[in-house]
Design a protein around this motif. Structure first.
Motif, short mmCIF file in Angstrom:
data_model
loop_
_atom_site.label_atom_id
_atom_site.label_comp_id
_atom_site.label_asym_id
_atom_site.label_seq_id
_atom_site.Cartn_x
_atom_site.Cartn_y
_atom_site.Cartn_z
N ALA A 1 47.15 42.71 23.38
CA ALA A 1 46.30 42.08 24.40
C ALA A 1 45.11 42.96 24.77
CB ALA A 1 47.12 41.77 25.63
N GLY A 2 43.95 42.32 24.92
CA GLY A 2 42.75 43.00 25.37
C GLY A 2 42.63 43.00 26.88
N PRO A 3 41.49 43.49 27.40
CA PRO A 3 41.33 43.64 28.86
C PRO A 3 41.26 42.32 29.64
CG PRO A 3 39.28 44.14 27.70
CD PRO A 3 40.32 43.99 26.66
N THR A 4 41.03 41.19 28.98
CA THR A 4 40.94 39.92 29.71
C THR A 4 42.29 39.20 29.78
OG1 THR A 4 40.37 38.63 27.72
CG2 THR A 4 38.54 39.63 28.95
N LYS B 1 36.69 36.78 24.92
CA LYS B 1 36.50 37.60 26.13
C LYS B 1 36.57 36.76 27.40
CE LYS B 1 33.92 41.39 23.96
NZ LYS B 1 34.30 41.02 22.59
N LEU B 2 37.48 35.80 27.38
CA LEU B 2 37.73 34.94 28.54
C LEU B 2 39.06 35.32 29.18
CD1 LEU B 2 36.64 31.43 27.17
CD2 LEU B 2 35.44 32.83 28.86
N PRO B 3 39.19 35.14 30.49
CA PRO B 3 40.43 35.52 31.18
C PRO B 3 41.59 34.57 30.85
CG PRO B 3 38.90 34.50 32.72
CD PRO B 3 38.15 34.69 31.44
N LEU B 4 42.73 35.15 30.53
CA LEU B 4 43.94 34.40 30.22
C LEU B 4 45.10 35.04 30.97
CD1 LEU B 4 45.51 32.25 28.51
CD2 LEU B 4 45.80 34.04 26.77
N LYS B 5 45.76 34.26 31.83
CA LYS B 5 46.93 34.74 32.57
C LYS B 5 48.18 34.16 31.91
CE LYS B 5 44.52 35.07 37.04
NZ LYS B 5 44.59 36.54 37.22
N ILE B 6 49.14 35.03 31.62
CA ILE B 6 50.37 34.62 30.95
C ILE B 6 51.54 34.77 31.91
CG2 ILE B 6 51.91 35.04 29.00
CD1 ILE B 6 49.50 36.12 27.46
#
Length: 408
Positions: free
Chosen positions: A242-245, A223-228
């Protein structure tokens, strides 16, 4: 010294295409031969280049369905007439090294990898969403391509590998040695940043073998933010899992990508890469890298100093490494200093020197040789020795014949 550059295809903007841009800077007068060219899919700077395409450029739907024409690339690359050039540099991960050059032309291959999809076929096919019909037909095509790739390896006079990993593959599949010259990053375009907005980042084309799926699984659980950042044919599948983060930013401009890198906590690099420019770009900003311990990452990332390794390509392994990751342990300026060894200025000097030296050796050998077929030296009566070729005694008879008969 008249130079030509041959590239597999110009229908995407990946690491090989970034290297091709630098080749253009080193040899601005050199034309670029390639099977197909899609201007909208690559860097705008290529529009000013002398790009010469094959007959495949006129095939219907080639821009959208290039992979469907897989059996034709080998024929397209062999039809280029390169007789007017002293040196041909093939920028190759698949077909470009198979060009046919005349005896007076020195062929140097900058090899990103031997054909991944023919030499690592079973792993490749597992990761691609091919139809049942395609999976039935593809092995026959791949078999023919594997033979072609093996035979055409001997059309290259000198190999350059982008990493030790690729050098091992060249020796394994082609029975040839290679000099390592790492791909370049223009570190002057990146600035060290101590800013940390709390998110992790992936910078990559979205392809199945990049294993971005396992990173998404890991960050869904954490549940950590990941930008792709990046685009590719695997986008739809990755978005569905992909989940909400998880945030997909698509293709960014250089300025936007730089800003994103400078604000991230760390770069995540989950694939087994031939080299990988993204870790070097992140380190040029002083950012640590969390990478799979394999391939090119072993030559660019220093575990505990410029990043951390995980040793299995699984969500669990990534989760464990991210959980023990402490950004305070890493010095951004030391990370940047480490990245500078891969700077574009180093690459340009290494390539220019290598090409000059090999061209001189090639031409001198040609002048001294009285019988090219058997490599007899006019002055000594001895056979010419090619130090980058593996002796016949170290390969089987079948392999020796398939490769065209190397030096004893």
């Amino acid at each position: 010294m008249k130079v030509a550059i041959v590239h597999d295809f110009l229908n995407q903007m990946g690491g090989a295409e970034h290297v091709l841009k630098i080749f253009r800077e080193i040899y601005p007068e050199a034309p670029i031969y390639t099977t197909i060219y899609v201007p909208s899919a690559v860097c705008p700077s290529f529009k000013s280049a002398d790009i010469r395409t094959s007959f495949m450029q006129k095939l219907p739907m080639i821009k959208k369905h290039a992979r469907r024409y897989l059996p034709l690339y080998q024929y397209a690359i062999e039809l280029f007439d390169l007789s007017e050039f002293d040196v041909v540099i093939s920028s190759s991960s698949s077909f470009a090294k198979g060009v046919i050059t005349p005896p007076h032309t020195c062929h140097i291959c900058y090899c990103y990898t031997p054909m991944r999809f023919v030499w690592n076929y079973h792993t490749y096919i597992e990761q691609e969403p091919f139809s049942r019909f395609t999976k039935i037909c593809l092995p026959y095509i791949i078999h023919r391509l594997r033979r072609w790739d093996e035979i055409t390896a001997n059309r290259v006079d000198y190999y350059i590998a982008i990493s030790e990993e690729v050098r091992r593959r060249i020796r394994k599949y082609y029975r040839r040695d290679a000099t390592i010259i790492h791909p370049p990053v223009d570190t002057s375009k990146f600035r060290v940043s101590t800013q940390d907005d709390g998110y992790f980042m992936i910078l990559s084309r979205l392809l199945p073998y990049k294993r971005i799926d396992v990173a998404i699984q890991a960050f869904n659980s954490l549940k950590l933010p990941l930008k792709i950042v990046g685009t590719g044919r695997d986008l739809s599948r990755l978005q569905q899992m992909a989940g909400p983060t998880i945030e997909f930013l698509g293709r960014l401009s250089d300025e936007e990508m730089l800003e994103c890198l400078q604000r991230c906590r760390a770069l995540v690099f989950p694939g087994l890469e031939d080299f990988g420019l993204a870790p070097v770009e992140a380190m040029s900003c002083g950012k640590p890298v969390i990478a799979y311990a394999g391939g090119g990452a072993l030559e660019t990332v220093v575990d505990g100093e410029t990043g951390l390794f995980f040793y299995d390509q699984t969500a669990e392994a990534i989760m464990a490494t991210v959980s023990r990751f402490d950004p305070q342990r890493f010095d951004p300026y030391k990370i940047r200093q480490h990245a500078e060894q891969f700077d574009v200025s180093v690459f340009k000097e290494q390539i220019s020197t290598y090409v000059r030296e090999k061209f001189h050796i090639y031409r001198t050998s040609a002048l001294l040789a009285s019988d090219e077929r058997y490599g007899v030296l006019a002055r000594t009566g001895e056979r010419m020795v090619y130090p980058d070729r593996v002796p016949r005694s170290r390969v089987s008879g079948d392999e020796y014949q398939a490769a065209g008969g190397m030096n004893d």
